[in-house]
Scaffold this motif. Structure first.
Motif, PDB file in Angstrom:
ATOM      1  N   TYR A   1      -2.589   7.263  -7.598  1.00  0.00           N
ATOM      2  CA  TYR A   1      -3.928   6.981  -7.090  1.00  0.00           C
ATOM      3  C   TYR A   1      -4.833   8.183  -7.278  1.00  0.00           C
ATOM      4  O   TYR A   1      -4.460   9.331  -7.015  1.00  0.00           O
ATOM      5  CB  TYR A   1      -3.875   6.612  -5.606  1.00  0.00           C
TER       6      TYR A   1
ATOM      7  N   GLY B   1      -3.874   2.055  -3.909  1.00  0.00           N
ATOM      8  CA  GLY B   1      -4.877   2.968  -3.375  1.00  0.00           C
ATOM      9  C   GLY B   1      -6.259   2.348  -3.358  1.00  0.00           C
ATOM     10  O   GLY B   1      -7.057   2.605  -2.442  1.00  0.00           O
ATOM     11  N   THR B   2      -6.569   1.517  -4.359  1.00  0.00           N
ATOM     12  CA  THR B   2      -7.847   0.797  -4.350  1.00  0.00           C
ATOM     13  C   THR B   2      -7.924  -0.148  -3.159  1.00  0.00           C
ATOM     14  O   THR B   2      -8.979  -0.281  -2.521  1.00  0.00           O
ATOM     15  CB  THR B   2      -8.008   0.022  -5.668  1.00  0.00           C
TER      16      THR B   2
ATOM     17  N   SER C   1     -11.968   4.079  11.664  1.00  0.00           N
ATOM     18  CA  SER C   1     -11.534   4.655  10.391  1.00  0.00           C
ATOM     19  C   SER C   1     -10.881   6.015  10.596  1.00  0.00           C
ATOM     20  O   SER C   1      -9.824   6.296  10.014  1.00  0.00           O
ATOM     21  CB  SER C   1     -12.733   4.775   9.441  1.00  0.00           C
TER      22      SER C   1
ATOM     23  N   SER D   1       0.812  -1.220   0.000  1.00  0.00           N
ATOM     24  CA  SER D   1       0.000   0.000   0.000  1.00  0.00           C
ATOM     25  C   SER D   1       0.844   1.268   0.000  1.00  0.00           C
ATOM     26  O   SER D   1       0.316   2.361  -0.247  1.00  0.00           O
ATOM     27  CB  SER D   1      -0.927   0.011   1.222  1.00  0.00           C
TER      28      SER D   1
ATOM     29  N   PRO E   1      -8.959   8.940  -6.276  1.00  0.00           N
ATOM     30  CA  PRO E   1     -10.162   8.379  -5.649  1.00  0.00           C
ATOM     31  C   PRO E   1     -11.328   8.208  -6.603  1.00  0.00           C
ATOM     32  O   PRO E   1     -12.245   7.420  -6.323  1.00  0.00           O
ATOM     33  CB  PRO E   1     -10.485   9.384  -4.542  1.00  0.00           C
TER      34      PRO E   1
ATOM     35  N   ARG F   1      -8.561   1.911  -0.079  1.00  0.00           N
ATOM     36  CA  ARG F   1      -9.974   2.325  -0.060  1.00  0.00           C
ATOM     37  C   ARG F   1     -10.863   1.189   0.411  1.00  0.00           C
ATOM     38  O   ARG F   1     -11.812   1.405   1.186  1.00  0.00           O
ATOM     39  CB  ARG F   1     -10.395   2.759  -1.470  1.00  0.00           C
TER      40      ARG F   1
ATOM     41  N   ASP G   1     -10.576   0.837   4.183  1.00  0.00           N
ATOM     42  CA  ASP G   1     -11.395   1.821   4.885  1.00  0.00           C
ATOM     43  C   ASP G   1     -12.838   1.327   5.022  1.00  0.00           C
ATOM     44  O   ASP G   1     -13.456   1.470   6.087  1.00  0.00           O
ATOM     45  CB  ASP G   1     -11.351   3.151   4.131  1.00  0.00           C
TER      46      ASP G   1
ATOM     47  N   PHE H   1     -11.535   9.728   4.395  1.00  0.00           N
ATOM     48  CA  PHE H   1     -10.696   9.109   3.370  1.00  0.00           C
ATOM     49  C   PHE H   1     -10.544  10.035   2.164  1.00  0.00           C
ATOM     50  O   PHE H   1     -11.523  10.671   1.740  1.00  0.00           O
ATOM     51  CB  PHE H   1     -11.318   7.775   2.935  1.00  0.00           C
ATOM     52  N   PRO H   2      -9.332  10.155   1.550  1.00  0.00           N
ATOM     53  CA  PRO H   2      -8.096   9.450   1.925  1.00  0.00           C
ATOM     54  C   PRO H   2      -7.256  10.174   2.956  1.00  0.00           C
ATOM     55  O   PRO H   2      -6.344   9.578   3.522  1.00  0.00           O
ATOM     56  CB  PRO H   2      -7.359   9.366   0.601  1.00  0.00           C
TER      57      PRO H   2
END
Length: 714
Positions: A304, A183-184, A204, A175, A306, A187, A190, A212-213
């Motif tokens: 990354y 990044g996926t 979280s 990561s 989102p 995510r 999270d 996030f992020p």
């Protein structure tokens, strides 16, 4: 007379003077006087370790972790764990001008600008796969062979914790580059944390520091990856190795191997040299994979974002099975009430199921001990076939894992094989429950069949492929006794203990309470061991022979050299002495498991009179008696319509036909020679030899040679 400076070369009256010690010797003496390392080193450097290929699995995990440490230290020199965005102006042209994080920028810099950086980065990634995979297979070996039993339960718990920490370490490691694929995964993590009821949102925010992020997840994952988890893994590995040395290494059953000794090689020089060479093998294999096999090409994924998700993104194999469970769980498991939605599909598959499995693995040695009621210490391993239920349980767990891993790639499978993703999902929903049950049953029955085959080999020997014919005409295959090592594996294992429920009333007439816990324990014990085939007992005779060098062995001064020889006799069903007392294959082994050859000057392993051969006149006498009994039996069988005749050239099968007047009665003389008179023409006048009991009848025009194989005649 002159004196020597170092070593005396004469027996004169002047003593030799010791030379000046070397610098290494002086340093060692200085350290020993202050730390007392000589006694500790002398004891542990001669520690004996058994030798078997399956023991190398743990060493692969150890040396791959060393490779991880070496390559990880190199990567920390250039990696920058920051989420601050900068404009990329590096060597990779397709991404120039893009705004990326400093973490992603430093990862690209290591890959393209640092000499040897891409090689070491890929070595680090491959070593992580080797570390987790070898730990998993090593634990499977420990599970299947029963190496977790007393007194090694704590070591098993340490192994489960190491596997769990290694999985988390791998997740935090891939990561860090902050590319689109990693990044996926962050995510998804999270969402996993937020699915925990009540405390999910708090967890979280604690992990990410914001919505996030955020801007803190990469630095925090970096600290966890390079400091927290590696420190815990190092401590657990040290504890694991200390307990390994304290408890001594387990070993496979074999000649000379017992629960009280270890047969193998000492730490120095044999085992240390082998372990050192094996480290270079692991390091070289990792370097070859890092140089020739591309893994995690982050420049192809890009930074990354989102708002984007990589098509066909898959986690690493050790994190893929919870994702597979999430893909096949029905959506109706999500619950909403009082304005609150519980994401049970995510919580059950990703949080609860792995937690339950890890907890079960940690508690399994104690559960197994409770079911079996075995309180003894065990240092000899068991073959997987010796415990069918336990082996079936491992097969069920592996089947569950493989099916869940396939479910994690259901979209890739559907695309590659041109199948419907809905059909794949429906099939896996049923297979995830039925597959482990079927695998358990098949594996258990398979192991019981192997037990039955091994028991037959121990009792009757192995098949040689040589067909023999007895004096009575019966055909059988010659069997020879098994080698010592293989026979010890079969008969050396302990018999299973079946628990019995105590009487309802004790000796004083007071009713004894039987709670549900004891009844459950009895039921599990029956289910676990009732179908097992118990090994035949092996009767052995031992003789301890003591030889001394320079002194005489007394009660106050033990002998310097002690050899214990064990002669293995034939296995029997109940352990009583077999009919033939001599060893079937005459192998004798000492305490180290080495074979003692007869006539080699080693101490004799057979006490006088312990294993005598039968007298010379006994076999001829038995043969004569058997011949007379066979003659008498043939006379008795005469009226049954089928008689086997021995005329010195082979075995004949005569089938008298009562309705044929041409046949006369059969007569015999005291020499055991059989004759037949034939009155009618058209029948052979000589008895054709036959090697079988075929019912075919040769015609009058087809006489056969007396020594040629033929059929019965009428």
């Amino acid at each position: 007379m002159s004196t020597t400076s170092k070593v005396a070369d004469t027996n004169g009256g002047t003593a030799a003077r010791s030379g000046k010690p070397s610098k290494v010797g002086a340093a060692a003496n200085w350290a020993d006087e202050r730390l007392g390392l000589a006694g500790l080193a002398k004891k542990n450097l001669r520690k004996v370790f058994p030798d078997h290929w399956s023991f190398m699995l743990g060493e692969i995990a150890l040396w791959s972790f060393v490779v991880l440490l070496v390559t990880g230290i190199f990567l920390t020199f250039w990696f920058n764990p920051s989420m601050t965005e900068i404009e990329y102006q590096g060597s990779y042209a397709p991404l120039r001008g893009s705004y990326i994080s400093e973490a992603f920028n430093s990862s690209l810099h290591i890959s393209f600008d640092v000499r040897g950086g891409l090689l070491l980065r890929q070595m680090h990634h491959w070593a992580a796969h080797l570390f987790i995979g070898s730990m998993l297979i090593h634990m499977m070996r420990v599970f299947l062979t029963g190496a977790y039993r007393k007194p090694r339960e704590i070591n098993w718990v340490i192994g489960v914790l190491l596997l769990t920490l290694g999985t988390l370490e791998g997740f935090t490691g891939y990561s860090l580059p902050d590319d689109l694929l990693s990044g996926t995964g962050v995510r998804a993590a999270d969402g996993f944390v937020k699915s925990i009821p009540v405390i999910g949102t708090y967890g979280s925010f604690l992990l990410f520091g914001d919505e996030f992020p955020g801007h803190s997840i990469i630095p925090r994952l970096y600290i966890i990856h390079v400091l927290l988890i590696p420190g815990l893994i190092l401590g657990l590995i040290a504890a694991h190795m200390l307990l390994l040395v304290y408890h001594k290494h387990t070993q496979w059953p074999g000649p000379g191997r017992t629960e009280q000794n270890v047969v193998g090689f000492p730490m120095l020089p044999v085992y240390a040299a082998k372990a050192g060479g094996f480290f270079f093998i692991v390091f070289g294999a990792t370097a070859l994979m890092g140089g020739l096999m591309t893994i995690n090409p982050i420049w192809m994924y890009g930074p990354y974002d989102p708002t984007k998700v990589t098509a066909g993104s898959q986690p690493d194999w050790y994190m893929g099975w919870p994702d597979g469970l999430l893909r096949i769980i029905p959506g109706w498991t999500e619950v909403s009430f009082w304005g609150v939605t519980l994401a049970l599909p995510v919580f059950l598959t990703v949080i609860l199921v792995p937690t339950l499995i890890i907890t079960f693995l940690i508690l399994y040695p104690f559960i197994d001990n409770w079911i079996s009621g075995d309180k003894r210490e065990h240092h000899l391993l068991q073959r997987p076939r010796d415990t069918p239920a336990r082996t079936g349980l491992m097969a069920a767990l592996v089947t569950f894992y493989v099916l869940a891993l396939f479910a994690g790639g259901n979209d890739i499978i559907a695309i590659r094989l041109d199948l419907s993703i809905n059909q794949i999902t429906y099939f896996l929903r049923a297979a995830i429950f039925l597959g482990p049950i079927l695998a358990f049953w098949i594996t258990k029955r398979w192991c019981i069949s192997l037990q039955r085959h091994a028991k037959e080999q121990a009792l009757h020997g192995y098949e040689t492929g040589i067909i023999e014919r007895s004096p009575e005409g019966a055909y059988s295959e010659r069997h020879l006794p098994l080698p010592d090592a293989k026979q010890a594996l079969i008969v050396g294992r302990e018999r299973d203990q079946l628990l019995e429920l105590e009487p309802a009333v004790d000796k004083n007439g007071v009713e004894r309470p039987h709670n549900r816990k004891e009844r459950l324990r009895l039921a599990l014990n029956r289910f676990w061991f009732a179908d097992n085939l118990q090994p035949p007992r092996l009767r052995s005779s031992r003789r301890r022979t003591t030889t001394t060098t320079g002194t005489t062995a007394t009660s106050s001064r033990p002998a310097r050299t002690t050899t214990t020889a064990t002669r293995w006799s034939r296995a029997t069903e109940d352990g009583r002495p077999p009919g033939r007392l001599s060893p079937p294959h005459g192998d004798v082994h000492d305490r180290t498991g080495a074979r003692i050859r007869r006539g080699s000057g080693r101490p004799s392993a057979f006490p006088r009179g312990a294993a005598r051969r039968p007298p010379w006149w006994l076999p001829p006498l038995v043969l004569v008696l058997l011949t007379r009994l066979a003659d008498a039996w043939m006379l008795v069988r005469l009226g049954a319509g089928q008689v086997a005749l021995d005329v010195g050239q082979g075995f004949y099968l005569v089938e008298p036909v009562p309705d044929d007047p041409g046949y006369a009665d059969l007569v015999t003389n005291w020499d055991g020679q059989w004759y037949r008179t034939i009155a009618e023409q058209g029948y052979p006048t000589e008895l054709p030899a036959t090697t079988g009991r075929s019912s075919r009848t040769p015609g009058p025009s087809s006489p056969r040679s007396p020594r040629s194989p033929g059929s019965s005649c009428r």
